[in-house]
Enzyme design. Structure first.
Site, PDB file in Angstrom:
ATOM      1  N   LYS A  58     -23.380 -17.023  14.527  1.00 21.69           N
ATOM      2  CA  LYS A  58     -22.555 -17.190  13.592  1.00 21.69           C
ATOM      3  C   LYS A  58     -22.060 -18.768  13.364  1.00 21.69           C
ATOM      4  CE  LYS A  58     -23.893 -13.648  13.122  1.00 21.69           C
ATOM      5  NZ  LYS A  58     -24.501 -12.550  13.657  1.00 21.69           N
ATOM      6  N   GLY A 190     -41.111 -10.718  14.516  1.00 28.76           N
ATOM      7  CA  GLY A 190     -39.968  -9.518  14.225  1.00 28.76           C
ATOM      8  C   GLY A 190     -39.097  -9.946  12.988  1.00 28.76           C
ATOM      9  N   GLY A 192     -36.333  -8.723  12.062  1.00 38.12           N
ATOM     10  CA  GLY A 192     -35.161  -7.763  11.911  1.00 38.12           C
ATOM     11  C   GLY A 192     -33.997  -8.651  12.040  1.00 38.12           C
ATOM     12  N   SER A 280     -38.410 -11.815  18.507  1.00 36.80           N
ATOM     13  CA  SER A 280     -36.976 -10.809  18.138  1.00 36.80           C
ATOM     14  C   SER A 280     -37.469  -9.430  17.738  1.00 36.80           C
ATOM     15  CB  SER A 280     -36.407 -11.681  17.001  1.00 36.80           C
ATOM     16  OG  SER A 280     -36.917 -11.951  15.996  1.00 36.80           O
ATOM     17  N   GLY A 282     -36.244  -6.551  19.147  1.00 35.01           N
ATOM     18  CA  GLY A 282     -35.442  -5.476  19.484  1.00 35.01           C
ATOM     19  C   GLY A 282     -34.835  -5.676  20.939  1.00 35.01           C
ATOM     20  N   ARG A 283     -34.018  -4.927  21.426  1.00 39.14           N
ATOM     21  CA  ARG A 283     -33.415  -5.042  22.893  1.00 39.14           C
ATOM     22  C   ARG A 283     -33.577  -3.700  23.443  1.00 39.14           C
ATOM     23  NH1 ARG A 283     -30.487  -9.342  22.962  1.00 39.14           N
ATOM     24  NH2 ARG A 283     -29.059  -8.711  24.549  1.00 39.14           N
ATOM     25  N   HIS A 455      -7.404 -10.308  -9.563  1.00 39.17           N
ATOM     26  CA  HIS A 455      -8.139 -11.217 -10.401  1.00 39.17           C
ATOM     27  C   HIS A 455      -8.018 -12.754 -10.205  1.00 39.17           C
ATOM     28  CE1 HIS A 455     -10.740 -12.366 -13.895  1.00 39.17           C
ATOM     29  NE2 HIS A 455      -9.582 -12.885 -14.221  1.00 39.17           N
TER      30      HIS A 455
HETATM   31  P1  FAD Z   1     -23.101  -6.728  26.257  1.00 41.12           P
HETATM   32  O1  FAD Z   1     -22.553  -7.740  25.189  1.00 41.12           O
HETATM   33  O2  FAD Z   1     -24.538  -7.003  26.501  1.00 41.12           O
HETATM   34  O3  FAD Z   1     -22.589  -7.052  27.492  1.00 41.12           O
HETATM   35  C1  FAD Z   1     -23.092  -6.303  28.683  1.00 41.12           C
HETATM   36  C2  FAD Z   1     -22.353  -7.292  30.037  1.00 41.12           C
HETATM   37  O4  FAD Z   1     -22.785  -6.462  31.327  1.00 41.12           O
HETATM   38  C3  FAD Z   1     -23.071  -8.564  30.207  1.00 41.12           C
HETATM   39  O5  FAD Z   1     -22.098  -9.561  30.337  1.00 41.12           O
HETATM   40  C4  FAD Z   1     -23.903  -8.348  31.422  1.00 41.12           C
HETATM   41  O6  FAD Z   1     -23.851  -9.580  32.214  1.00 41.12           O
HETATM   42  C5  FAD Z   1     -22.921  -7.230  32.109  1.00 41.12           C
HETATM   43  N1  FAD Z   1     -23.539  -6.430  33.139  1.00 41.12           N
HETATM   44  C6  FAD Z   1     -24.746  -5.962  33.014  1.00 41.12           C
HETATM   45  N2  FAD Z   1     -25.345  -5.283  34.199  1.00 41.12           N
HETATM   46  C7  FAD Z   1     -24.065  -5.339  34.930  1.00 41.12           C
HETATM   47  C8  FAD Z   1     -24.041  -4.974  36.249  1.00 41.12           C
HETATM   48  N3  FAD Z   1     -24.840  -4.224  36.793  1.00 41.12           N
HETATM   49  N4  FAD Z   1     -22.811  -5.624  36.837  1.00 41.12           N
HETATM   50  C9  FAD Z   1     -22.013  -6.138  36.083  1.00 41.12           C
HETATM   51  N5  FAD Z   1     -22.318  -6.571  35.058  1.00 41.12           N
HETATM   52  C10 FAD Z   1     -23.203  -6.032  34.246  1.00 41.12           C
HETATM   53  N6  FAD Z   1     -23.576  -7.599  16.824  1.00 41.12           N
HETATM   54  C11 FAD Z   1     -22.801  -7.591  15.992  1.00 41.12           C
HETATM   55  O7  FAD Z   1     -22.012  -6.487  15.795  1.00 41.12           O
HETATM   56  N7  FAD Z   1     -22.456  -8.402  14.880  1.00 41.12           N
HETATM   57  C12 FAD Z   1     -23.219  -9.526  14.998  1.00 41.12           C
HETATM   58  O8  FAD Z   1     -23.180 -10.498  14.227  1.00 41.12           O
HETATM   59  C13 FAD Z   1     -24.390  -9.558  16.206  1.00 41.12           C
HETATM   60  N8  FAD Z   1     -24.891 -10.587  16.377  1.00 41.12           N
HETATM   61  C14 FAD Z   1     -26.032 -10.846  17.438  1.00 41.12           C
HETATM   62  C15 FAD Z   1     -26.455 -11.852  17.352  1.00 41.12           C
HETATM   63  C16 FAD Z   1     -27.614 -12.221  18.498  1.00 41.12           C
HETATM   64  C17 FAD Z   1     -28.498 -13.189  18.470  1.00 41.12           C
HETATM   65  C18 FAD Z   1     -27.735 -10.986  19.218  1.00 41.12           C
HETATM   66  C19 FAD Z   1     -28.867 -10.976  20.491  1.00 41.12           C
HETATM   67  C20 FAD Z   1     -27.151  -9.805  19.189  1.00 41.12           C
HETATM   68  C21 FAD Z   1     -26.230  -9.689  18.150  1.00 41.12           C
HETATM   69  N9  FAD Z   1     -25.263  -8.689  17.887  1.00 41.12           N
HETATM   70  C22 FAD Z   1     -24.510  -8.527  17.000  1.00 41.12           C
HETATM   71  C23 FAD Z   1     -25.084  -7.317  19.015  1.00 41.12           C
HETATM   72  C24 FAD Z   1     -24.146  -7.367  19.932  1.00 41.12           C
HETATM   73  O9  FAD Z   1     -24.181  -8.606  20.751  1.00 41.12           O
HETATM   74  C25 FAD Z   1     -24.340  -6.376  21.007  1.00 41.12           C
HETATM   75  O10 FAD Z   1     -24.384  -5.224  20.252  1.00 41.12           O
HETATM   76  C26 FAD Z   1     -23.181  -6.233  21.753  1.00 41.12           C
HETATM   77  O11 FAD Z   1     -22.954  -7.482  22.699  1.00 41.12           O
HETATM   78  C27 FAD Z   1     -22.969  -5.098  22.918  1.00 41.12           C
HETATM   79  O12 FAD Z   1     -21.926  -4.968  23.604  1.00 41.12           O
HETATM   80  P2  FAD Z   1     -21.974  -4.522  25.055  1.00 41.12           P
HETATM   81  O13 FAD Z   1     -20.440  -4.509  25.429  1.00 41.12           O
HETATM   82  O14 FAD Z   1     -22.484  -2.931  25.069  1.00 41.12           O
HETATM   83  O15 FAD Z   1     -23.129  -5.305  25.754  1.00 41.12           O
HETATM   84  P1  NAI Z   2     -34.303  -5.437  15.240  1.00 39.18           P
HETATM   85  O1  NAI Z   2     -34.575  -4.063  15.789  1.00 39.18           O
HETATM   86  O2  NAI Z   2     -33.308  -5.832  14.215  1.00 39.18           O
HETATM   87  O3  NAI Z   2     -35.653  -5.954  14.662  1.00 39.18           O
HETATM   88  C1  NAI Z   2     -36.936  -5.905  15.416  1.00 39.18           C
HETATM   89  C2  NAI Z   2     -37.943  -6.120  14.156  1.00 39.18           C
HETATM   90  O4  NAI Z   2     -39.240  -6.472  15.023  1.00 39.18           O
HETATM   91  C3  NAI Z   2     -38.248  -4.860  13.595  1.00 39.18           C
HETATM   92  O5  NAI Z   2     -38.228  -5.331  12.355  1.00 39.18           O
HETATM   93  C4  NAI Z   2     -39.486  -4.495  14.143  1.00 39.18           C
HETATM   94  O6  NAI Z   2     -40.250  -3.591  13.342  1.00 39.18           O
HETATM   95  C5  NAI Z   2     -40.031  -5.542  14.433  1.00 39.18           C
HETATM   96  N1  NAI Z   2     -41.170  -5.451  15.544  1.00 39.18           N
HETATM   97  C6  NAI Z   2     -41.081  -4.760  16.573  1.00 39.18           C
HETATM   98  N2  NAI Z   2     -42.101  -4.970  17.553  1.00 39.18           N
HETATM   99  C7  NAI Z   2     -43.133  -5.753  16.917  1.00 39.18           C
HETATM  100  C8  NAI Z   2     -44.213  -6.414  16.979  1.00 39.18           C
HETATM  101  N3  NAI Z   2     -44.942  -6.173  18.208  1.00 39.18           N
HETATM  102  N4  NAI Z   2     -44.616  -7.070  16.114  1.00 39.18           N
HETATM  103  C9  NAI Z   2     -44.120  -7.606  15.113  1.00 39.18           C
HETATM  104  N5  NAI Z   2     -42.635  -7.084  14.889  1.00 39.18           N
HETATM  105  C10 NAI Z   2     -42.352  -6.296  15.627  1.00 39.18           C
HETATM  106  O7  NAI Z   2     -34.043  -6.397  16.642  1.00 39.18           O
HETATM  107  P2  NAI Z   2     -33.595  -7.845  16.834  1.00 39.18           P
HETATM  108  O8  NAI Z   2     -33.656  -8.553  15.690  1.00 39.18           O
HETATM  109  O9  NAI Z   2     -34.304  -8.219  18.067  1.00 39.18           O
HETATM  110  O10 NAI Z   2     -32.232  -7.515  17.175  1.00 39.18           O
HETATM  111  C11 NAI Z   2     -31.744  -6.488  18.186  1.00 39.18           C
HETATM  112  C12 NAI Z   2     -30.382  -6.104  17.941  1.00 39.18           C
HETATM  113  O11 NAI Z   2     -29.336  -6.829  17.860  1.00 39.18           O
HETATM  114  C13 NAI Z   2     -30.451  -5.461  16.256  1.00 39.18           C
HETATM  115  O12 NAI Z   2     -30.883  -4.303  16.157  1.00 39.18           O
HETATM  116  C14 NAI Z   2     -28.800  -5.411  16.258  1.00 39.18           C
HETATM  117  O13 NAI Z   2     -28.403  -4.166  16.751  1.00 39.18           O
HETATM  118  C15 NAI Z   2     -28.240  -6.581  16.940  1.00 39.18           C
HETATM  119  N6  NAI Z   2     -28.240  -7.804  16.315  1.00 39.18           N
HETATM  120  C16 NAI Z   2     -27.034  -7.458  15.363  1.00 39.18           C
HETATM  121  C17 NAI Z   2     -26.678  -8.622  14.615  1.00 39.18           C
HETATM  122  C18 NAI Z   2     -25.886  -8.471  13.488  1.00 39.18           C
HETATM  123  O14 NAI Z   2     -25.110  -7.363  13.413  1.00 39.18           O
HETATM  124  N7  NAI Z   2     -25.736  -9.384  12.454  1.00 39.18           N
HETATM  125  C19 NAI Z   2     -27.283  -9.837  14.464  1.00 39.18           C
HETATM  126  C20 NAI Z   2     -28.526  -9.842  15.448  1.00 39.18           C
HETATM  127  C21 NAI Z   2     -28.670  -8.718  16.409  1.00 39.18           C
END
Ligand code: FAD
Ligand code: NAI
Length: 476
Positions: A58, A190, A192, A280, A282-283, A455
């Site tokens: 962000k 991707g 997404g 990108s 998915g996760r 407003h």
């Molecule tokens: P995580 O944040 O992944 O934290 C898990 C933690 O566990 C990590 O610190 C890791 O080191 C630790 N861990 C793992 N295994 C172990 C272990 N065995 N022992 C000790 N520690 C361990 N979501 C939103 O809602 N809004 C957004 O704008 C948004 N933007 C995003 C942008 C990007 C680029 C990405 C990749 C994700 C984004 N997300 C967003 C998704 C969001 O980051 C995740 O949904 C969120 O972080 C999940 O929280 P969590 O606590 O489940 O796990």
């Molecule tokens: P995503 O699930 O949002 O999107 C992945 C995209 O990749 C999909 O459209 C899928 O069809 C495509 N895809 C999958 N395999 C492919 C392939 N082999 N070739 C081409 N396209 C393919 O996953 P993304 O963007 O990696 O984000 C992971 C997750 O992190 C999101 O689902 C979301 O939960 C979280 N996130 C949330 C944000 C927010 O809330 N603003 C911002 C960024 C991530």
């Protein structure tokens, strides 16, 4: 004798740190295990969200949007400032400062709430009278005991077979947030949330962005009306090149750049040449090395911990929350599960309505929604009525120079109860929350329509959309 805790949280992302804080507030003796290292090699709290997710993305979205506004929008206000220059190092420094403040903030909250931070990675060793967990920090290992465990180990980026990620040229979210210069040609696999958000950052700063998406539809999870509007905005208006229905083939990396071979939606073999590539797609949940097998924890074939609606695993006193379990991978979902589980351990009966979790994509325009889409409701055979109102007819949106987009509210045809709300607009992320509250309180569209909205505000468009459900929008 090993240290004993009432509650041990594994992972300090938004799910884990909120669980730890809430458990401490409720009077438990709490420890949180976390071993994430930042690029400087320091151990930090905050997980994916604070370090390589929500917060840094962000920050970059804001910087790049300001740059784009100077380049393309300020002229309309009569402001000319010459041509904008972007110092990428400074932009990245600002982002890192924000991340640092946030992660230090969690450390402060841990101290304030007397939460023990066990630095290292946690692994279940055995389950007897209590759960025994090893905390490993390199070669330094410690055994601790927990009466209750909350697993909040989150997720990591999924990679594609045969496409090695070095996070310099071929990147997942971690590398894509740290580019030191604007790539001339950026490829993204991707379309997404990550692909669109980070693709937008680098496109605004001047990269030619091509996104390759496997699905034949764009933003399939959103309402079709939003899909069309977002497609128009990102492709025609902003020039992002998005190709749908592709199949990725071989990816080769040379000194001159990266070549992605793919088959397009007409089954023709194509090549994309780019300087940087973001994967990108998915996760995947983090359960490797957790030692689940040592205590009989049920984990699916895809590495996700099995839980019920209350985040309870198959084992007594072991809960799992956030990205490592079913449901949307969103920080706010993880946070709410974390707080709820802490309250359950304290004997309370919290409730999370998974149908009112908002989704927000922080592109420009932003896309935000809550509840169901028109297509989902029709497929379920629900009789609905929908109201839609554009920002174009709103004075505040015109004043702000942000007239694009609309609000759509979908209600039950008989009861008028709101079943879904969909917004596409520069400020959709803030506007959606009114509709989340409305849905949580089981409001009817008429409830929103009868509430006085300030407003001139953008929220008047929410009200107009609610009026439009009853076919009586005022300003259209
Ligand atoms: P995580 O944040 O992944 O934290 C898990 C933690 O566990 C990590 O610190 C890791 O080191 C630790 N861990 C793992 N295994 C172990 C272990 N065995 N022992 C000790 N520690 C361990 N979501 C939103 O809602 N809004 C957004 O704008 C948004 N933007 C995003 C942008 C990007 C680029 C990405 C990749 C994700 C984004 N997300 C967003 C998704 C969001 O980051 C995740 O949904 C969120 O972080 C999940 O929280 P969590 O606590 O489940 O796990
Ligand atoms: P995503 O699930 O949002 O999107 C992945 C995209 O990749 C999909 O459209 C899928 O069809 C495509 N895809 C999958 N395999 C492919 C392939 N082999 N070739 C081409 N396209 C393919 O996953 P993304 O963007 O990696 O984000 C992971 C997750 O992190 C999101 O689902 C979301 O939960 C979280 N996130 C949330 C944000 C927010 O809330 N603003 C911002 C960024 C991530």
């Amino acid at each position: 004798m090993s240290k004993q805790f009432d509650v041990v949280v594994i992972g300090a992302g938004p799910g884990g740190y909120m669980a730890a804080i809430r458990a401490a507030q409720l009077g438990f003796n709490v420890a949180c295990i976390e071993g994430w290292k930042n690029p400087k090699g320091e151990m930090v709290l905050g997980g994916t969200c604070l370090n390589v997710g929500c917060i840094p993305s962000k920050a970059l979205l804001e910087s790049s949007e300001n740059y784009e506004k100077i380049e393309h929008q300020f002229g309309d206000h009569g402001i000319s400032v010459g041509s904008a220059k972007m110092d990428v190092t400074k932009m990245q420094g600002r982002k890192d400062t924000i991340v640092g403040k946030m992660t230090k903030g969690i450390e402060f909250l841990f101290r304030k709430n007397k939460i023990t931070w066990l630095k290292g990675f946690g692994r279940f060793v055995s389950a007897d009278a209590a759960y025994v967990i090893e905390v490993a920090n390199g070669d330094v290992k410690e055994m601790i005991e927990a009466k209750n465990v909350i697993i909040a180990t989150g997720s990591k980026a999924r990679h594609l077979p045969g496409i090695p990620v070095d996070n310099i040229h071929i990147c997942d979210n971690e590398g894509a947030l740290t580019f030191g210069a604007v790539p001339k040609r950026l490829g993204v696999i991707g379309a997404g949330v990550v692909g669109l958000e980070l693709g937008s950052v680098w496109r605004r700063l001047g990269a030619e962005v091509t996104v390759l998406e496997a699905m034949p539809t764009f933003l399939a999870a959103t309402d079709e009306s939003i899909q069309k509007e977002a497609w128009k905005a990102f492709t025609k208006e902003q020039g992002m090149n998005i190709k749908l229905g592709v199949k990725i083939g071989k990816v080769t990396q040379k000194k001159t750049g990266i070549t992605v071979e793919y088959t397009d939606d007409k089954d023709l073999v194509q090549k994309l040449e780019c300087d940087r590539l973001i994967i990108s797609v998915g996760r995947t949940p983090n359960t490797d090395g957790l030692g689940g097998e040592n205590i009989g924890l049920k984990i699916t074939d895809r590495g996700m911990i099995e839980v019920d609606d209350h985040c309870k695993t198959n084992l007594p006193h072991v809960y799992a929350i956030g990205d490592v379990v079913r449901g949307p991978m969103l920080a706010h979902k993880a946070e709410d599960e974390g707080m709820a589980v802490a309250e359950m351990i304290a004997g309370q009966q919290p409730h999370i309505d998974f149908n009112t979790i908002p989704w927000i994509i922080y592109t420009s325009p932003e896309v935000a929604w809550v509840g169901k889409t028109e297509q989902q409701l029709k497929a379920e055979g629900v009789e609905i009525k929908a109201g839609q109102f554009p920002f174009m007819a709103n004075g505040r949106a015109l004043g702000q120079g942000e007239p694009g987009g609309f609000v759509k509210i979908i209600a039950d045809a008989k009861t008028d109860r709101i079943l879904g709300a969909h917004i596409i607009h520069a400020h959709a992320s803030e506007l959606i929350q009114e509709l989340v509250v409305a849905m949580e309180f089981k409001a009817a569209a008429e409830d929103i329509a009868r509430i006085v909205h300030g407003h001139p505000t953008l929220s008047e468009v929410v009200r107009e959309a609610a009026l439009a459900v009853d076919k009586r929008a005022m300003n259209m």
